[in-house]
Every structure is written in structure tokens, then in C-alpha cells.
Design an enzyme around this catalytic site. Structure first.
Site, mmCIF file in Angstrom:
data_model
loop_
_atom_site.group_PDB
_atom_site.id
_atom_site.type_symbol
_atom_site.label_atom_id
_atom_site.label_comp_id
_atom_site.label_asym_id
_atom_site.label_seq_id
_atom_site.Cartn_x
_atom_site.Cartn_y
_atom_site.Cartn_z
ATOM 1 C CD GLN A 50 -56.683 1.596 -59.822
ATOM 2 O OE1 GLN A 50 -56.240 0.455 -59.868
ATOM 3 N NE2 GLN A 50 -57.796 1.961 -60.431
ATOM 4 C CB CYS A 92 -59.761 2.345 -65.066
ATOM 5 S SG CYS A 92 -58.570 2.632 -63.745
ATOM 6 C CG HIS A 134 -55.838 -1.405 -66.893
ATOM 7 N ND1 HIS A 134 -56.713 -0.633 -67.617
ATOM 8 C CD2 HIS A 134 -55.927 -0.967 -65.612
ATOM 9 C CE1 HIS A 134 -57.292 0.249 -66.801
ATOM 10 N NE2 HIS A 134 -56.836 0.054 -65.578
ATOM 11 C CD GLU A 135 -55.163 -3.206 -62.538
ATOM 12 O OE1 GLU A 135 -54.761 -2.301 -61.789
ATOM 13 O OE2 GLU A 135 -56.294 -3.187 -63.063
ATOM 14 C CG HIS A 138 -53.211 1.735 -62.551
ATOM 15 N ND1 HIS A 138 -53.774 2.982 -62.534
ATOM 16 C CD2 HIS A 138 -54.204 0.890 -62.937
ATOM 17 C CE1 HIS A 138 -55.049 2.901 -62.893
ATOM 18 N NE2 HIS A 138 -55.344 1.643 -63.152
HETATM 19 NI NI NI Z 1 -57.168 0.906 -63.732
#
Ligand code: NI
Length: 177
Positions: A50, A92, A134-135, A138
Site C-alpha cells: 500500500q 481498507c 486482511h493485512e 495484501h
Molecule cells: Ni487493506
């Protein structure tokens, strides 16, 4: 340092990340930038892609919801066991103002390296377990919208399209990523 968070649509969010082989100053700086950028955006987690970096590093901070759980950084994290299943609303930082229901394991055990290269284990449940899953997704190029129903995605279509343009603009400005 607070850095720009890459939006949905950028290719960098869709690629698997490389493991960290040495915790050098660049990794420590990355962890600091992840914490700074997550806090500035009032997020509960942030993963290296990200920030446009394809390396296996994430930070999670659920202390607003659970003051007893300290913020944590995880290097080369992996889920070693998981149990249960529950559906909960997720968002997110790469998808501002978009939320949707995502099924996750209720409990996970995660192993990772800390900033000093020492291995540690986290046993998490509920919201903390959700944030970790969730992380970690990624790091495989997987995003929460991948779990949504076609109907839900259809309802988000306009907003996703606008975000995708932002993500594609990021790609164009960062051809080396
Ligand atoms: Ni996220």
C-alpha cells in the site's frame, strides 16, 4: 514519514510480495513509514504494497478498539493455524469510504519476525484476527473486495471505477514499482 497510500487499481496492490531476507535500515524505515502513514490515515492496519513496496511487512494497530492490544509490526508473517469463521464489515485504506462484509477465520495464530529479527507468535481472535488476515492478504495481492458478492460489487461500481483511475495514475507515475 507519512507516505501516500496507493489506491485500488494500481498493479502494485495485485502482486505477491517478496520475503525480507535481511532486516537492514531500509526495512526499519519501511516499518516506521507504515506506522506513520497508518496513524495519519487513522487506519487499523497497513501493508507494504500500500506504500508501493513489494515486501512482506505489515503493521496492525487495533488499540482504539482494544486498548489492551499494542500496535505491532510483522515481518514475513504467516498464519500457522486458523479456526472458525465469521463475517464482518471491512474497509481498507486503499478504498476510502468503501466497506463490505468479508468472511474470515475467528481465530488465527500468526508467526512473524519482529524488527530485531526475533521470531514471535500472536494468538488473535475477533477484530484483531480479522485485521491480521486482511493485512496478510495484501502480501499476496489479495484485496477485501475480492470476497464481496457480485451484487455488492455492482453497488460499488461507480466508486471502484473512480478509485481505479487513481490507482492507474499511481502506476503511470511509478513505472519502476
Ligand atoms: Ni487493506
Amino acid at each position: 514519514m507519512v507516505r501516500e497510500i496507493v489506491r485500488y487499481g494500481a498493479q502494485v496492490l495485485r502482486q505477491p510480495c517478496a520475503p525480507i531476507t535481511q532486516i537492514d535500515p531500509s526495512v526499519k524505515a519501511l516499518v516506521r513509514d507504515l506506522f506513520d502513514s497508518m496513524k495519519a490515515a487513522e487506519g487499523v492496519g497497513l501493508a507494504a504494497p500500500q506504500l508501493g513496496v513489494l515486501r512482506r511487512v505489515v503493521v496492525v494497530d487495533v488499540s482504539r478498539q482494544h486498548p489492551e492490544i499494542l500496535p505491532v509490526s510483522l515481518i514475513n508473517p504467516r498464519i500457522v493455524s486458523a479456526e472458525g469463521r465469521e463475517v464482518g464489515e471491512e474497509g481498507c485504506l486503499s478504498f476510502p469510504d468503501l466497506y463490505g462484509p468479508v468472511p474470515r477465520h475467528s481465530r488465527v495464530r500468526v508467526e512473524a519476525l519482529d524488527i530485531n529479527g526475533k521470531q514471535f507468535t500472536i494468538d488473535a481472535e475477533g477484530f484483531f484476527a480479522r485485521a491480521l488476515q486482511h493485512e496478510l492478504d495484501h502480501l499476496e495481492g489479495k484485496l477485501f473486495v475480492d470476497y464481496l458478492s457480485p451484487l455488492k460489487r455492482q453497488l460499488m461500481r461507480g466508486r471502484l471505477k473512480a478509485l481505479k483511475a487513481e490507482g492507474e495514475a499511481w502506476d503511470a507515475a511509478h513505472p519502476q514499482a
